[in-house]
Enzyme design. Structure first.
Site, PDB file in Angstrom:
ATOM      1  N   MET A  75     -12.558  -0.361  13.501  1.00 13.39           N
ATOM      2  CA  MET A  75     -12.753   0.898  12.776  1.00 13.39           C
ATOM      3  C   MET A  75     -11.565   1.849  12.958  1.00 13.39           C
ATOM      4  O   MET A  75     -11.124   2.504  12.016  1.00 13.39           O
ATOM      5  CB  MET A  75     -14.053   1.575  13.234  1.00 13.39           C
ATOM      6  CG  MET A  75     -14.438   2.768  12.363  1.00 13.39           C
ATOM      7  SD  MET A  75     -15.895   3.631  12.943  1.00 13.39           S
ATOM      8  CE  MET A  75     -17.185   2.431  12.701  1.00 13.39           C
ATOM      9  N   ARG A 126     -17.766  -3.790 -21.853  1.00 15.27           N
ATOM     10  CA  ARG A 126     -18.279  -2.901 -20.811  1.00 15.27           C
ATOM     11  C   ARG A 126     -18.881  -1.701 -21.522  1.00 15.27           C
ATOM     12  O   ARG A 126     -20.070  -1.663 -21.746  1.00 15.27           O
ATOM     13  CB  ARG A 126     -17.148  -2.534 -19.841  1.00 15.27           C
ATOM     14  CG  ARG A 126     -17.630  -1.874 -18.568  1.00 15.27           C
ATOM     15  CD  ARG A 126     -16.501  -1.634 -17.576  1.00 15.27           C
ATOM     16  NE  ARG A 126     -15.451  -0.776 -18.130  1.00 15.27           N
ATOM     17  CZ  ARG A 126     -14.338  -0.423 -17.480  1.00 15.27           C
ATOM     18  NH1 ARG A 126     -14.126  -0.881 -16.256  1.00 15.27           N
ATOM     19  NH2 ARG A 126     -13.452   0.359 -18.044  1.00 15.27           N
ATOM     20  N   LYS A 182      -9.241   9.896 -12.002  1.00 16.22           N
ATOM     21  CA  LYS A 182     -10.551   9.593 -11.402  1.00 16.22           C
ATOM     22  C   LYS A 182     -10.387   9.162  -9.933  1.00 16.22           C
ATOM     23  O   LYS A 182      -9.292   8.805  -9.505  1.00 16.22           O
ATOM     24  CB  LYS A 182     -11.241   8.506 -12.214  1.00 16.22           C
ATOM     25  CG  LYS A 182     -10.465   7.210 -12.308  1.00 16.22           C
ATOM     26  CD  LYS A 182     -11.014   6.300 -13.393  1.00 16.22           C
ATOM     27  CE  LYS A 182     -10.180   5.022 -13.469  1.00 16.22           C
ATOM     28  NZ  LYS A 182     -10.562   4.200 -14.619  1.00 16.22           N
ATOM     29  N   TYR A 191     -12.283  -7.976  18.682  1.00 18.17           N
ATOM     30  CA  TYR A 191     -13.685  -8.353  18.451  1.00 18.17           C
ATOM     31  C   TYR A 191     -13.781  -9.813  18.061  1.00 18.17           C
ATOM     32  O   TYR A 191     -13.034 -10.292  17.208  1.00 18.17           O
ATOM     33  CB  TYR A 191     -14.289  -7.523  17.316  1.00 18.17           C
ATOM     34  CG  TYR A 191     -14.637  -6.110  17.725  1.00 18.17           C
ATOM     35  CD1 TYR A 191     -15.562  -5.868  18.738  1.00 18.17           C
ATOM     36  CD2 TYR A 191     -14.055  -5.033  17.082  1.00 18.17           C
ATOM     37  CE1 TYR A 191     -15.882  -4.570  19.106  1.00 18.17           C
ATOM     38  CE2 TYR A 191     -14.374  -3.734  17.433  1.00 18.17           C
ATOM     39  CZ  TYR A 191     -15.283  -3.503  18.454  1.00 18.17           C
ATOM     40  OH  TYR A 191     -15.604  -2.233  18.815  1.00 18.17           O
TER      41      TYR A 191
HETATM   42  C1  LIG Z   1      -9.297   3.801 -15.164  1.00 19.46           C
HETATM   43  C2  LIG Z   1      -9.056   3.753 -16.615  1.00 19.46           C
HETATM   44  C3  LIG Z   1      -7.760   3.818 -17.124  1.00 19.46           C
HETATM   45  C4  LIG Z   1      -6.528   3.775 -16.251  1.00 19.46           C
HETATM   46  O1  LIG Z   1      -6.279   2.432 -15.861  1.00 19.46           O
HETATM   47  P1  LIG Z   1      -4.998   2.021 -15.018  1.00 19.46           P
HETATM   48  O2  LIG Z   1      -5.065   0.550 -14.976  1.00 19.46           O
HETATM   49  O3  LIG Z   1      -5.172   2.633 -13.666  1.00 19.46           O
HETATM   50  O4  LIG Z   1      -3.822   2.566 -15.736  1.00 19.46           O
HETATM   51  C5  LIG Z   1      -7.605   3.892 -18.496  1.00 19.46           C
HETATM   52  N1  LIG Z   1      -8.686   3.873 -19.318  1.00 19.46           N
HETATM   53  C6  LIG Z   1      -9.953   3.796 -18.862  1.00 19.46           C
HETATM   54  C7  LIG Z   1     -11.080   3.774 -19.823  1.00 19.46           C
HETATM   55  C8  LIG Z   1     -10.180   3.724 -17.504  1.00 19.46           C
HETATM   56  O5  LIG Z   1     -11.441   3.620 -17.049  1.00 19.46           O
END
Ligand SMILES: *Cc1c(COP(=O)(O)O)cnc(C)c1O
Length: 359
Positions: free
Chosen positions: A302, A129, A34, A254
């Site tokens: 920046m 979650r 992701k 800045y």
């Molecule tokens: C992002 C994610 C992972 C991977 O987590 P890491 O800590 O980067 O290994 C695994 N399972 C779910 C559901 C995630 O959202």
């Protein structure tokens, strides 16, 4: 002159995948890609993870980008689908879905599909979650079993909230809650993110879901990847674009937030929050020039950052390479200096940075 550059070491990536296998030798690997593979480049990284059994992403667009890039492995959508109309897209592209709530389940049950979809039933064991409550498990599982729209192989999944802290008993509680709930059901189990893989072997299950550790970075508190025999995949570099003298008590940058008590030299480097470098990195956050550490001073702007190179200038000159993080300078340490986590720094790399893939 090549300025902000993310060098991506594909040999290190392969090493880290092999290291996941050493940690969890009996588990299949769902490589988590992701957020542009944690800022490393989605398709390129996927192309070099042949040893993974599946990929996982957070959004359908990310999964479609993998298919457009020619990747053919199964892809799991970690949050599932958000709209019933997406189900035919899932089917046509061999995407697998998490099922974490009633909306998704009833959408699957009521859809008109030509073939069944592979589902991963997500159970909330304490992260609060996504995921169904443990007491909903029996009902969800039998409804998924009953619908012709879901494959009869239903993978079972949960997610840890505190696995990065080895002193926290929460993870063992989550593992035992999960094990108790699904005991006697002959389906694949999937629990562990990187921290679970590294620190909680009883939670490895049939599938593991490594993200951060694939990129050579440690998810554990106060650790670096090196301590788990991981190799950082990204080296973020830029160049010195100016070297200047400043007199004592001249206010730099800045807001004039920094001044030196003595005359010194500053190297100005082409990197800033416009490249994804954290604006909140505090004074003294290290960079490396010619194998030596120096500290940043003043506000990160920046496009530029000033570095105190000392009154003799240490032979630093325009055009010298500057390492912002990488194997020599752990991103975990930079994250600490910016009051954040390495995940955020990696994801925040902006399109202005050029990528160089190296074997
Ligand atoms: C992002 C994610 C992972 C991977 O987590 P890491 O800590 O980067 O290994 C695994 N399972 C779910 C559901 C995630 O959202």
């Amino acid at each position: 002159m090549r300025l902000a550059t993310a060098e991506i070491n594909l040999t290190a990536l392969a090493h880290n995948l092999a290291q996941v296998k050493r940690f969890a030798p009996n588990s299949k690997i769902m490589a988590v890609l992701k957020a542009n593979a944690y800022g490393h480049g989605l398709v390129k990284i996927a192309q070099h993870l042949n040893g993974a059994d599946a990929f996982a992403v957070a959004r359908i667009d990310e999964a479609l980008a993998l298919r457009a890039g020619g990747l053919t492995k199964p892809i799991v959508l970690l949050e599932g689908f958000f709209n019933k109309a997406d189900l035919p897209i899932l089917l046509a592209n061999n995407f697998q879905t998490i099922v974490h709530d009633e909306n998704q389940l009833s959408a699957i049950e009521s859809a008109k599909l030509d073939a069944p979809i592979t589902c991963w039933l997500k159970i909330n064991t304490g992260m609060h979650r996504l995921g169904i409550a443990p007491e909903q498990f029996d009902a969800f599982y039998s409804r998924l079993k009953a619908t012709p729209n879901a494959k009869s192989t239903i993978n079972l999944m949960t997610h840890f909230s505190c696995a990065d802290d080895t002193n926290n008993t929460k993870t063992s509680q989550q593992i035992s809650m999960f094990d108790t709930l699904v005991s006697g059901i002959n389906q694949a189990h999937c629990l562990s993110n990187s921290a679970g893989i590294i620190a909680w072997p009883t939670g490895h299950g049939d599938w593991v879901r490594p993200g951060l550790m694939l990129y050579g970075v440690s998810p554990m508190e106060n650790c670096t990847g090196e301590q788990h025999q991981l190799k950082p995949v990204m080296r973020l570099t830029t160049k010195v674009i100016a070297v200047r003298d400043v007199a004592a008590h001249e206010r730099v940058g800045y807001g004039g937030r920094w001044q030196s008590d003595e005359p010194t030299k500053l190297a100005v480097v082409a990197m800033g929050y416009g490249d994804g470098y954290p604006r909140h990195a505090k004074e003294g956050t290290p960079v490396m020039i010619a194998g030596q550490r120096y500290g940043i001073v003043g506000s990160v702007s920046m496009d530029m950052i000033s570095i105190d190179i000392g009154s003799n200038g240490n032979n630093v000159k325009v055009g010298d390479e500057v390492i912002m993080w990488g194997p020599e300078l752990p991103v975990e340490e930079i994250a600490e200096c910016a009051d954040t986590i390495p995940y955020e720094l990696l994801c925040n790399i902006t399109p202005r940075v050029s990528y160089e893939y190296q074997r």
